[in-house]
Structures are given as structure tokens and as C-alpha cells.
Design an enzyme around this catalytic site. Structure first.
Site, PDB file in Angstrom:
ATOM      1  N   THR A  27       0.543  -1.312   0.053  1.00 56.62           N
ATOM      2  CA  THR A  27      -0.150   0.083  -0.138  1.00 56.62           C
ATOM      3  C   THR A  27       0.879   1.198   0.128  1.00 56.62           C
ATOM      4  O   THR A  27       2.062   1.251  -0.007  1.00 56.62           O
ATOM      5  CB  THR A  27      -0.754   0.094   1.370  1.00 56.62           C
ATOM      6  OG1 THR A  27      -0.089   0.257   2.397  1.00 56.62           O
ATOM      7  CG2 THR A  27      -1.823  -1.184   1.350  1.00 56.62           C
ATOM      8  N   VAL A  58       3.510  -1.062   4.494  1.00 55.92           N
ATOM      9  CA  VAL A  58       2.718   0.024   4.739  1.00 55.92           C
ATOM     10  C   VAL A  58       3.528   1.240   4.793  1.00 55.92           C
ATOM     11  O   VAL A  58       4.762   1.342   5.298  1.00 55.92           O
ATOM     12  CB  VAL A  58       1.907  -0.264   6.230  1.00 55.92           C
ATOM     13  CG1 VAL A  58       1.314   1.232   6.407  1.00 55.92           C
ATOM     14  CG2 VAL A  58       1.061  -1.296   6.235  1.00 55.92           C
ATOM     15  N   ILE A  85       8.077  -1.877   6.636  1.00 56.53           N
ATOM     16  CA  ILE A  85       7.767  -0.243   6.561  1.00 56.53           C
ATOM     17  C   ILE A  85       8.162   0.278   5.218  1.00 56.53           C
ATOM     18  O   ILE A  85       9.503   0.259   5.181  1.00 56.53           O
ATOM     19  CB  ILE A  85       8.400   0.314   7.657  1.00 56.53           C
ATOM     20  CG1 ILE A  85       8.000  -0.241   9.148  1.00 56.53           C
ATOM     21  CG2 ILE A  85       8.128   1.886   7.949  1.00 56.53           C
ATOM     22  CD1 ILE A  85       6.387  -0.159   9.274  1.00 56.53           C
ATOM     23  N   LYS A  86       7.420   1.032   4.506  1.00 57.69           N
ATOM     24  CA  LYS A  86       7.621   1.531   3.328  1.00 57.69           C
ATOM     25  C   LYS A  86       8.315   3.173   3.598  1.00 57.69           C
ATOM     26  O   LYS A  86       7.484   3.937   4.219  1.00 57.69           O
ATOM     27  CB  LYS A  86       6.814   1.731   2.383  1.00 57.69           C
ATOM     28  CG  LYS A  86       6.145   0.432   1.737  1.00 57.69           C
ATOM     29  CD  LYS A  86       5.099   0.491   0.984  1.00 57.69           C
ATOM     30  CE  LYS A  86       5.637   1.189  -0.496  1.00 57.69           C
ATOM     31  NZ  LYS A  86       4.463   0.990  -1.341  1.00 57.69           N
ATOM     32  N   ILE A  87       9.600   3.242   3.113  1.00 58.02           N
ATOM     33  CA  ILE A  87      10.296   4.563   3.539  1.00 58.02           C
ATOM     34  C   ILE A  87      10.705   5.229   2.136  1.00 58.02           C
ATOM     35  O   ILE A  87      11.582   4.424   1.562  1.00 58.02           O
ATOM     36  CB  ILE A  87      11.441   4.561   4.486  1.00 58.02           C
ATOM     37  CG1 ILE A  87      10.845   3.844   5.886  1.00 58.02           C
ATOM     38  CG2 ILE A  87      11.894   5.942   4.674  1.00 58.02           C
ATOM     39  CD1 ILE A  87      11.938   3.711   6.691  1.00 58.02           C
TER      40      ILE A  87
END
Length: 227
Positions: A27, A58, A85-87
Site C-alpha cells: 500500500t 505500509v 515499513i515503506k520509506i
């Protein structure tokens, strides 16, 4: 090879998760906002469908490393899932990745448009790096070449376990070319994912099998009826 679904539409996730061998869902803030739902309800709805073994990627929204780290910790506390964790790959993002990796977080580097961004993300501790293939093409770049060049560089380190996660696809050819270029995972929308297994002659073959069978054993009958 890993296939992920890029959506927050619960109906689409439910259907694809039932029929296709996906390993998770990705997402981003735009995808979540599109559903116009309470944020926690949206994320928990996805988790309810895919469970806690498949991956859920996310994305954070913070612009500084300090805020990104705090958001990542809050996400981990709030949602009981196999979270990544998308960064985005920026200076602050890279700093946050380094901090979070030391804390044991799973990290997906996103917003990638160059091969060097992928390489930097690997060094910062990212587990997955998501280059935007179609978006690179749209700005007169070459998304597949970005994947190919980065794969050549990072594969020199035999101990490297990070994977290129191809993203931002508009058609099957882009997906196929990215995989050939070195992407070990891809995340695609529902329409493109379904097209990955489509061929008119496959449908024709199925119809032909059933037609020939029916002439001898009866239309609509299966092995369940005759064995």
C-alpha cells in the site's frame, strides 16, 4: 519469484488472495486514501484477509528521520502483522532506515527512480527496494534498465539478501521485462496481475478439452461423475 498485490481494495484483495499465489500486499498513502476509510479499519481489514504470515507493506508519511522512526514504531505497536515499513529514499529516509534496521524492523525503500537509489537503500538496510518502472518511463527514463543496473551492482555482494521489488506497472510486458532484468519480486494492480496468466489460446484449449470430452462422456460431466 514473489508476487504482491498493490491495492487497499478489500474486495480485490479477498479475490486475489483466494485464487493467486501472492505473498503479500503493498500500500501507499495514495492507495489508502482512495478507499476513503478510517485508516486503522483499512489496514486491519487487509490483515484480516491475508493473515499474519503474508507481508503487508505500509508507508510512513514523515518528512524527517525522527518522525519516520516514530511512525514506524507506532505502526508496529498498532498492527499485529508481518509489517514492512515503506520509506521513500531521501536523505532523511536513509537515516531512518539505518536506525530502524538496528531495531529489527523490516524495511521497504520506495519512491525509487534510479539504480543508485537502490544501492544506497541496500546499504541503509532495506530488505526490499521498490523502483517505479512505469513512472521512470513516463519521465523519459528506462525503468527496466534501472532494475537491471541495480541488480548487477548489488549481486556482486554474495551476502546480500535484499530484493528488488518492481513497482508501478501498467502492462504485462513491463512486469516481464523487470523480472528478466533482475527483479526478484513485483507488486502489481489487480488488472495487471490477472493479465499475467491470460492467453486466448489457453481459454480455447480449455474449451476444446471440454468439448471433446463431452462428445464421449456427456456435457458438463467431470471425473467426479464417472470414477
Amino acid at each position: 519469484m514473489e508476487y504482491l498485490l498493490d491495492t487497499a481494495d478489500l474486495n480485490e484483495i479477498r479475490e486475489i488472495n483466494e485464487y493467486f499465489p501472492i505473498v503479500g500486499v503493498t500500500t501507499n498513502p495514495s492507495i489508502i486514501a482512495k478507499e476513503k476509510k478510517d485508516y486503522k479499519d483499512a489496514i486491519n481489514g487487509i490483515i484480516e484477509i491475508i493473515g499474519t504470515e503474508k507481508m503487508l507493506h505500509v508507508q510512513v508519511l514523515g518528512m524527517t528521520a525522527d518522525v519516520i522512526v516514530k511512525e514506524a514504531r507506532l505502526l508496529k505497536e498498532t498492527f499485529k502483522a508481518n509489517l514492512y515499513i515503506k520509506i521513500p529514499v531521501s536523505a532523511e529516509g536513509l537515516k531512518a532506515m539505518t536506525i530502524l534496521k538496528k531495531e529489527g524492523f523490516n524495511i521497504t525503500a520506495t519512491g525509487i527512480l534510479t539504480s543508485q537509489q537502490i544501492v544506497m537503500a541496500v546499504q541503509a538496510g532495506a530488505d526490499y527496494m521498490a523502483p517505479y518502472v512505469n513512472r521512470a518511463d513516463n519521465i523519459n527514463g528506462d525503468g527496466v534498465r534501472v532494475v537491471e543496473e541495480a541488480y548487477k551492482i548489488i549481486s556482486r555482494d554474495k551476502n546480500n539478501k535484499a530484493k528488488i521489488l518492481g513497482a508501478s506497472f501498467k502492462n504485462v510486458k513491463q512486469v516481464h521485462d523487470a523480472i528478466i532484468a533482475g527483479a526478484e519480486a513485483v507488486t502489481v494492480g489487480t488488472d495487471v496481475l490477472k493479465q499475467l496468466i491470460y492467453h486466448p489460446y489457453t481459454d480455447w484449449s480449455i474449451d476444446k478439452f471440454n468439448s471433446d470430452w463431452g462428445k464421449v462422456y456427456g456435457d458438463g460431466k467431470t471425473l467426479l461423475d464417472i470414477l
